[in-house]
Every structure is written in structure tokens, then in C-alpha cells.
Scaffold this motif. Structure first.
Motif, mmCIF file in Angstrom:
data_model
loop_
_atom_site.group_PDB
_atom_site.id
_atom_site.type_symbol
_atom_site.label_atom_id
_atom_site.label_comp_id
_atom_site.label_asym_id
_atom_site.label_seq_id
_atom_site.Cartn_x
_atom_site.Cartn_y
_atom_site.Cartn_z
ATOM 1 N N GLN A 1 -50.313 -5.271 73.500
ATOM 2 C CA GLN A 1 -51.353 -4.291 73.828
ATOM 3 C C GLN A 1 -52.772 -4.825 73.618
ATOM 4 O OE1 GLN A 1 -51.370 -0.814 71.402
ATOM 5 N NE2 GLN A 1 -52.071 -1.870 69.566
ATOM 6 N N TRP A 2 -52.931 -5.937 72.852
ATOM 7 C CA TRP A 2 -54.278 -6.410 72.567
ATOM 8 C C TRP A 2 -54.867 -7.183 73.742
ATOM 9 C CZ3 TRP A 2 -55.265 -3.357 69.019
ATOM 10 C CH2 TRP A 2 -54.489 -3.196 67.881
ATOM 11 N N PRO A 3 -56.184 -7.076 73.954
ATOM 12 C CA PRO A 3 -56.848 -7.938 74.948
ATOM 13 C C PRO A 3 -57.162 -9.296 74.326
ATOM 14 C CG PRO A 3 -58.426 -6.396 74.012
ATOM 15 C CD PRO A 3 -57.088 -6.056 73.389
ATOM 16 N N TYR A 4 -57.052 -10.358 75.119
ATOM 17 C CA TYR A 4 -57.317 -11.712 74.642
ATOM 18 C C TYR A 4 -58.463 -12.305 75.461
ATOM 19 C CZ TYR A 4 -52.792 -11.059 72.442
ATOM 20 O OH TYR A 4 -51.752 -10.564 71.690
ATOM 21 N N CYS A 5 -59.519 -12.706 74.800
ATOM 22 C CA CYS A 5 -60.672 -13.212 75.543
ATOM 23 C C CYS A 5 -61.250 -14.488 74.935
ATOM 24 C CB CYS A 5 -61.772 -12.151 75.611
ATOM 25 S SG CYS A 5 -62.464 -11.697 74.002
ATOM 26 N N ARG A 6 -60.720 -14.952 73.813
ATOM 27 C CA ARG A 6 -61.294 -16.144 73.185
ATOM 28 C C ARG A 6 -60.634 -17.404 73.731
ATOM 29 N NH1 ARG A 6 -60.679 -12.617 68.612
ATOM 30 N NH2 ARG A 6 -62.696 -11.835 67.905
ATOM 31 N N THR A 7 -59.348 -17.508 73.531
ATOM 32 C CA THR A 7 -58.593 -18.682 73.946
ATOM 33 C C THR A 7 -57.112 -18.324 73.934
ATOM 34 O OG1 THR A 7 -58.058 -20.979 73.409
ATOM 35 C CG2 THR A 7 -58.468 -19.520 71.555
ATOM 36 N N ASN A 8 -56.318 -19.104 74.631
ATOM 37 C CA ASN A 8 -54.882 -18.895 74.596
ATOM 38 C C ASN A 8 -54.184 -19.998 73.801
ATOM 39 O OD1 ASN A 8 -55.253 -20.963 76.415
ATOM 40 N ND2 ASN A 8 -53.548 -20.337 77.725
ATOM 41 N N ILE A 9 -54.950 -20.739 73.020
ATOM 42 C CA ILE A 9 -54.395 -21.822 72.205
ATOM 43 C C ILE A 9 -54.002 -21.272 70.837
ATOM 44 C CG2 ILE A 9 -54.848 -24.051 71.127
ATOM 45 C CD1 ILE A 9 -56.845 -24.592 73.373
#
Length: 336
Positions: A185-193
Motif C-alpha cells: 500500500q505504500w508509495p515508493y519515490c526514493r529508490t527501488n534499491i
């Protein structure tokens, strides 16, 4: 303008494009990148050697336990049924993480799909809870066997053992179920690493650009409620067991009876000490190096599956004798 530049920089870090130039986050990334052990990338090949050796020992040891118990009718008792449950759990627990870890170290295969990441996360937490529940069941078995031996066979029938096993599995499945839903459910906007070797819950949610206190609080609640209940039950069981042991008439009887519990106590300590240490350092040990957190996470997932068969094989007379009986015919042929 600043927002647009930020989105371009973030998009550059990701292996997939943003669906909209005005969008500053993505809810479900297509893949995550597992970094391995941050700061020790140059030593990955060397680190893989002990990890691979421990994984091989884990597989051989637990498969041997399952084979011996299945082969020997005299071991078809509740204690060894629970031991087989533990062996299966250990096999699943280490296999859910170590093959991917080795592929990172050997082949630089760092990508993991979002759904695969959630599945791995769920399996790790589910089977960690199941393993803890099996220790509780084994403590209950030892309590009945020592404190009420005449009723042991009537209390712990095969039907009761199966129900206990089912309850342990259901508890693990239900307690770990919120983890993947919270991560999704969380949005991810920094990095996918992900700075880890596998999709560990806190390592993943820390990438989210949102208030993740719900995930943090639930993880802490699940850990404390499970550990508190399980450790308290085990402690109460062994308090009663020790009282019964000290009331035995002779020293030899006391030592023999305590010997039947010593392997279980060693296994419990091997599981709970690294688990508690990692869980609390991952949340509160902010001054510790990141590679230390990752190494401890792998230790608590790999060391118990490796040492459990060794402890039971060395300290349990019936298993040790059954293992020795597997080889005499081959030795006789060679001598003849």
C-alpha cells in the motif's frame, strides 16, 4: 521546476519509466534491486563460501533427520514428529532466502520482481513464526513426558499432535499476512534499491516515501506478542520440568532426564538470541554499520537450520544410534 528535476533524477535510478511526468511516486514498482551486503560488495564471492557451506549442511542435516524418523518405527513419537516439523520449517526458511543470496554473490543477479519480493517476505516471516511455535509445542511435549509420563501417550495422541501442528502453521500464516499488504500500500519515490540480501520487511518499507509507522508498529507488535507468549510458555514449561527433575531420587536419574531436554534448550537459545538481537538492532541500532545488520539477518535465518540437526543428532541417543545403523553393512562389505 524543482519537482520536475527531482522526478527526472529519481526516474534515472529506476529500471522502469514513470507513468506520468506529473507523478512523483509509484505505488507498485515492477522490480526491486537487492544490493547484497552494502559496503562489502568486493568480498561477496568470499562471503558466499561459508554461506553456501552452511546452506548445504542445513539441507543435508534436515533431510537426514526426516529420513531417519521416517525409517525408524521406534521414533514415531510426538517428540520426533515435532522434530520433523522443525526440519521442514528450517528447510523452507533457509531455501526462501539463500539461493537468491548466492545468485547475487555469484552471478550479480540482483533484480527481484515486486510480487516475488512480497512472497519472499511473507515466507520468511511466516516460517519464523512457525518455527517459534514448534519450539512451544516441543516444550509442551517435554513437560508432559517428564511431569506426567504415565499420561503422555494418552494426552499427545497423533490426532492431538496434528492439531497442534495445524494451529502452529495457521498462527504463522495469519500473523505474517499483514506484512505484504502493508508493503504493497505504500508509495515508493526514493529508490527501488533494497540494501539487503533478501526482502526483509523493515528494509523494504524504509524505501517508502510515506508515514510507515503502521508497518513499524505492527512489526514490533507481532514480534513482541509472539516472543512474549512463546518464551513465557517455554519458561513456565521448563520451570515445572526442572522442579520435577530436582525431585527425582538419584543423581543419575536427574542427569538422564535433564539430558532429554538439553538439546531442546540449546536449539531454543540458538533461535531466540539472534532473532531478538537482529529485530531490536534493526529498529533501534541506528549507529551500527548497515553491513552488520544484513549479516546478522542472514545469521538468524541460516544458523538455526544448520545447527538444529547437529544438536539433535549429537545429543539425542535414539537419533544418533539410528544414524550409526545406516552404515554398518557397507563397512562390513568393505572389510570382507
Amino acid at each position: 521546476m524543482q519537482e520536475r528535476l527531482f522526478c527526472i533524477r529519481v526516474g534515472h535510478l529506476l529500471p522502469f519509466s514513470m507513468p506520468d511526468s506529473n507523478t512523483t511516486h509509484f505505488t507498485n514498482p515492477s522490480t526491486f534491486i537487492l544490493q547484497g551486503i552494502p559496503g562489502l560488495e568486493a568480498a561477496h564471492v568470499w562471503i558466499s563460501i561459508p554461506f553456501c557451506a552452511m546452506y548445504i549442511l542445513s539441507i543435508l542435516g534436515n533431510v537426514t533427520i526426516l529420513f531417519i524418523v521416517k525409517r525408524e518405527p521406534s521414533l514415531h513419537e510426538p517428540m520426533y514428529y515435532f522434530l520433523c516439523m522443525l526440519a521442514i520449517t528450517d528447510l523452507v526458511l533457509c531455501t526462501s532466502t539463500i539461493p537468491k543470496l548466492l545468485s547475487i554473490f555469484w552471478f550479480n543477479s540482483r533484480e527481484i520482481g515486486f510480487s516475488a519480493c512480497l512472497t519472499q517476505l511473507y515466507f520468511v516471516h511466516t516460517f519464523s513464526v512457525i518455527e517459534s511455535g514448534i519450539y512451544v509445542a516441543m516444550a509442551f511435549d517435554r513437560y508432559v513426558a517428564i511431569c506426567d509420563p504415565l499420561r503422555h501417550s494418552t494426552i499427545l495422541t497423533n490426532n492431538v499432535v496434528a492439531k497442534i501442528g495445524l494451529a502452529v502453521v495457521l498462527r504463522g500464516a495469519v500473523l505474517a499476512l499483514p506484512y505484504p499488504f502493508l508493503v504493497r500500500q505504500w508509495p515508493y519515490c526514493r529508490t527501488n534499491i533494497i540494501p539487503h540480501t533478501h526482502c526483509e520487511h523493515m528494509a523494504v518499507v524504509k524505501l517508502a516515501c510515506a508515514d510507515i509507522r503502521v508497518s513499524t508498529y505492527y512489526g514490533l507488535f507481532a514480534l513482541i506478542s509472539r516472543i512474549t507468549f512463546d518464551v513465557l510458555f517455554i519458561a513456565l514449561s521448563y520451570t515445572q520440568i526442572l522442579r520435577a527433575i530436582f525431585h527425582l531420587p538419584t543423581k543419575d536419574a536427574r542427569l538422564k532426564t535433564f539430558g532429554t531436554c538439553s538439546s531442546h534448550l540449546c536449539v531454543i537459545l540458538t533461535f531466540y538470541i539472534p532473532t531478538l538481537f537482529y529485530s531490536f538492532t534493526s529498529r533501534f541500532g541506528h549507529n551500527l554499520p548497515l553491513h552488520f545488520h544484513v549479516l546478522i539477518a542472514n545469521v538468524y535465518l541460516l544458523v538455526p537450520p544448520m545447527v538444529n540437526p547437529i544438536i539433535y543428532g549429537v545429543r539425542t541417543k535414539q537419533i544418533r544410534e539410528s544414524l550409526i545403523r545406516l552404515f554398518p553393512h557397507k563397512g562390513t562389505k568393505v572389510l570382507s
